[in-house]
Design a protein around this motif. Structure first.
Motif, PDB file in Angstrom:
ATOM      1  N   HIS A  19      33.807  22.784 -28.200  1.00 30.43           N
ATOM      2  CA  HIS A  19      32.484  22.543 -28.798  1.00 30.43           C
ATOM      3  C   HIS A  19      32.116  23.575 -29.870  1.00 30.43           C
ATOM      4  O   HIS A  19      31.564  23.228 -30.909  1.00 30.43           O
ATOM      5  CB  HIS A  19      31.428  22.517 -27.682  1.00 30.43           C
ATOM      6  N   SER A  36      34.391  16.109 -16.694  1.00 29.00           N
ATOM      7  CA  SER A  36      33.850  15.164 -17.681  1.00 29.00           C
ATOM      8  C   SER A  36      34.383  13.755 -17.434  1.00 29.00           C
ATOM      9  O   SER A  36      33.633  12.781 -17.513  1.00 29.00           O
ATOM     10  CB  SER A  36      34.203  15.609 -19.107  1.00 29.00           C
ATOM     11  N   ASN A  87      24.681  16.962 -20.779  1.00 34.67           N
ATOM     12  CA  ASN A  87      24.268  16.533 -19.429  1.00 34.67           C
ATOM     13  C   ASN A  87      23.992  15.042 -19.319  1.00 34.67           C
ATOM     14  O   ASN A  87      23.145  14.624 -18.533  1.00 34.67           O
ATOM     15  CB  ASN A  87      23.017  17.311 -18.969  1.00 34.67           C
ATOM     16  N   LYS A 108      32.337  22.691 -22.815  1.00 35.52           N
ATOM     17  CA  LYS A 108      31.225  23.653 -22.903  1.00 35.52           C
ATOM     18  C   LYS A 108      31.744  25.060 -23.212  1.00 35.52           C
ATOM     19  O   LYS A 108      32.813  25.439 -22.723  1.00 35.52           O
ATOM     20  CB  LYS A 108      30.564  23.760 -21.532  1.00 35.52           C
ATOM     21  N   ASN A 109      30.937  25.846 -23.895  1.00 39.23           N
ATOM     22  CA  ASN A 109      31.354  27.213 -24.225  1.00 39.23           C
ATOM     23  C   ASN A 109      31.717  28.017 -22.975  1.00 39.23           C
ATOM     24  O   ASN A 109      32.694  28.763 -22.972  1.00 39.23           O
ATOM     25  CB  ASN A 109      30.238  27.936 -24.984  1.00 39.23           C
ATOM     26  N   ASP A 110      30.950  27.857 -21.904  1.00 37.59           N
ATOM     27  CA  ASP A 110      31.186  28.642 -20.688  1.00 37.59           C
ATOM     28  C   ASP A 110      32.475  28.241 -19.981  1.00 37.59           C
ATOM     29  O   ASP A 110      32.926  28.947 -19.080  1.00 37.59           O
ATOM     30  CB  ASP A 110      30.017  28.462 -19.698  1.00 37.59           C
ATOM     31  N   ASP A 111      33.042  27.094 -20.352  1.00 36.10           N
ATOM     32  CA  ASP A 111      34.274  26.624 -19.699  1.00 36.10           C
ATOM     33  C   ASP A 111      35.517  26.918 -20.519  1.00 36.10           C
ATOM     34  O   ASP A 111      36.612  26.447 -20.190  1.00 36.10           O
ATOM     35  CB  ASP A 111      34.167  25.123 -19.403  1.00 36.10           C
ATOM     36  N   GLY A 115      27.920  19.546 -22.405  1.00 31.17           N
ATOM     37  CA  GLY A 115      26.669  20.282 -22.570  1.00 31.17           C
ATOM     38  C   GLY A 115      25.438  19.404 -22.776  1.00 31.17           C
ATOM     39  O   GLY A 115      24.315  19.909 -22.728  1.00 31.17           O
TER      40      GLY A 115
END
Ligand code: NAD
Length: 275
Positions: free
Chosen positions: A108, A93, A51, A77-80, A49
């Protein structure tokens, strides 16, 4: 100077002091992480997250240090979150970092409204078994989230990375960690400069007594508390200052006077709400 290491519950060791890169601009990351490696840091804390994993990877590659000399943490990441997406996210990553394996991979945030952290944790157990990460841990997990992992999965997290500084010491979750062998990593160790921590008389008086800076006193307090820390700075001078913590010691009275500053003063997101 030798940074102490902390033994994790899976038999690995982590340097107690590292360098964090939250809010480090992707274009500046390679230069700033190179400065940190030159100053002696051997532990870098990044996240998908942020970047800026590519810049971290370039700095590691350019450093000439061997892979096993640098401890690298990144975060999912939260969305993953999810059993299918977590392995893809870790591979992304690793590709960004230019590494075959990270040392530590963290969920995270628990994002309880998604209710995916238990299945995500099981995916991380498999990623560790596959050698993609040496250790697995969590971040921003509160006691009920940890209790669920302990009850429903086979692996106790190696670390829990939580907001922790003198105004917000999270006594319940750190006590739970101590009881179950989960090491505490303190994010925002300087309170993210969001309150005048470094100007408090309790801190400045101790700093004057030791001929050190207020930031060094707060970081030294963390070290003596047993916390793992990775302060962030873009400035070469502060990067060096924040690494220079091992030539002085706070007395028990000084340590307690800083501990007494606790006031449940969170400066970041609430883990029960962040999604
Ligand atoms: P921090 O407490 O390290 O504060 C950083 C800020 O403090 C700097 O931007 C600067 O303004 C100031 N500072 C740094 N050194 C100083 C010095 N010597 N003198 C005076 N001021 C100084 O906050 P942070 O960066 O949020 O936390 C450290 C690391 O923790 C991050 O970089 C990141 O790796 C991690 N983190 C994790 C999470 C998470 O959700 N897991 C959240 C935030 C941060």
């Amino acid at each position: 100077m030798t940074v102490p290491t902390i033994a994790l519950n899976d038999g690995t060791q982590i340097p107690q002091l590292g360098f964090g890169v939250f809010l480090v601009d992707p274009d500046d990351t390679e230069r700033i992480v190179s400065d940190a490696l030159e100053a002696g840091y051997r532990h870098i804390d990044t996240a998908a997250g942020y970047n800026n994993e590519e810049g971290v990877g370039r700095a590691i590659a350019a450093s000439g240090l061997s892979r096993d000399e640098i401890y690298v943490t990144t975060k999912l990441k939260n969305d993953d979150q999810g059993a299918k997406t977590a392995p893809i996210a870790l591979q992304r990553s690793l590709d960004n970092l230019g590494l075959e394996q990270v040392d530590l991979y963290l969920i995270h945030w628990p994002t309880p409204a998604k209710d995916l952290y238990v299945e995500t944790w099981k995916a991380l157990e498999e990623l560790r078994a596959a050698g993609k990460t040496r250790s697995i841990g969590v971040s921003n997990f509160m006691v009920p989230h940890l209790e669920r992992l302990l009850a429903e999965t086979d692996t106790i997290p190696a670390v829990n990375q939580i907001e922790l500084h003198p105004y917000h010491q999270q006594p319940a979750v750190t006590a739970f960690g101590n009881e179950h062998g989960i090491a505490t990593e303190a994010w925002g160790p300087l309170g993210q400069a969001k309150y005048p921590l470094l100007e408090l008389p309790e801190i400045t008086a101790v700093a004057a007594a030791h001929g050190k800076s207020p930031a060094q006193v707060v970081l030294r307090w963390h070290i003596q508390q047993g916390n793992i820390v990775f302060p962030k700075s873009n400035s070469r001078a502060r990067i060096a200052e924040n690494f220079d913590l091992f030539d002085f010691e706070l007395s028990q009275t000084e340590q307690s006077s800083i501990t007494d500053l606790e006031r449940a003063g969170r400066v970041g997101g609430d883990p029960n709400v962040v999604n």
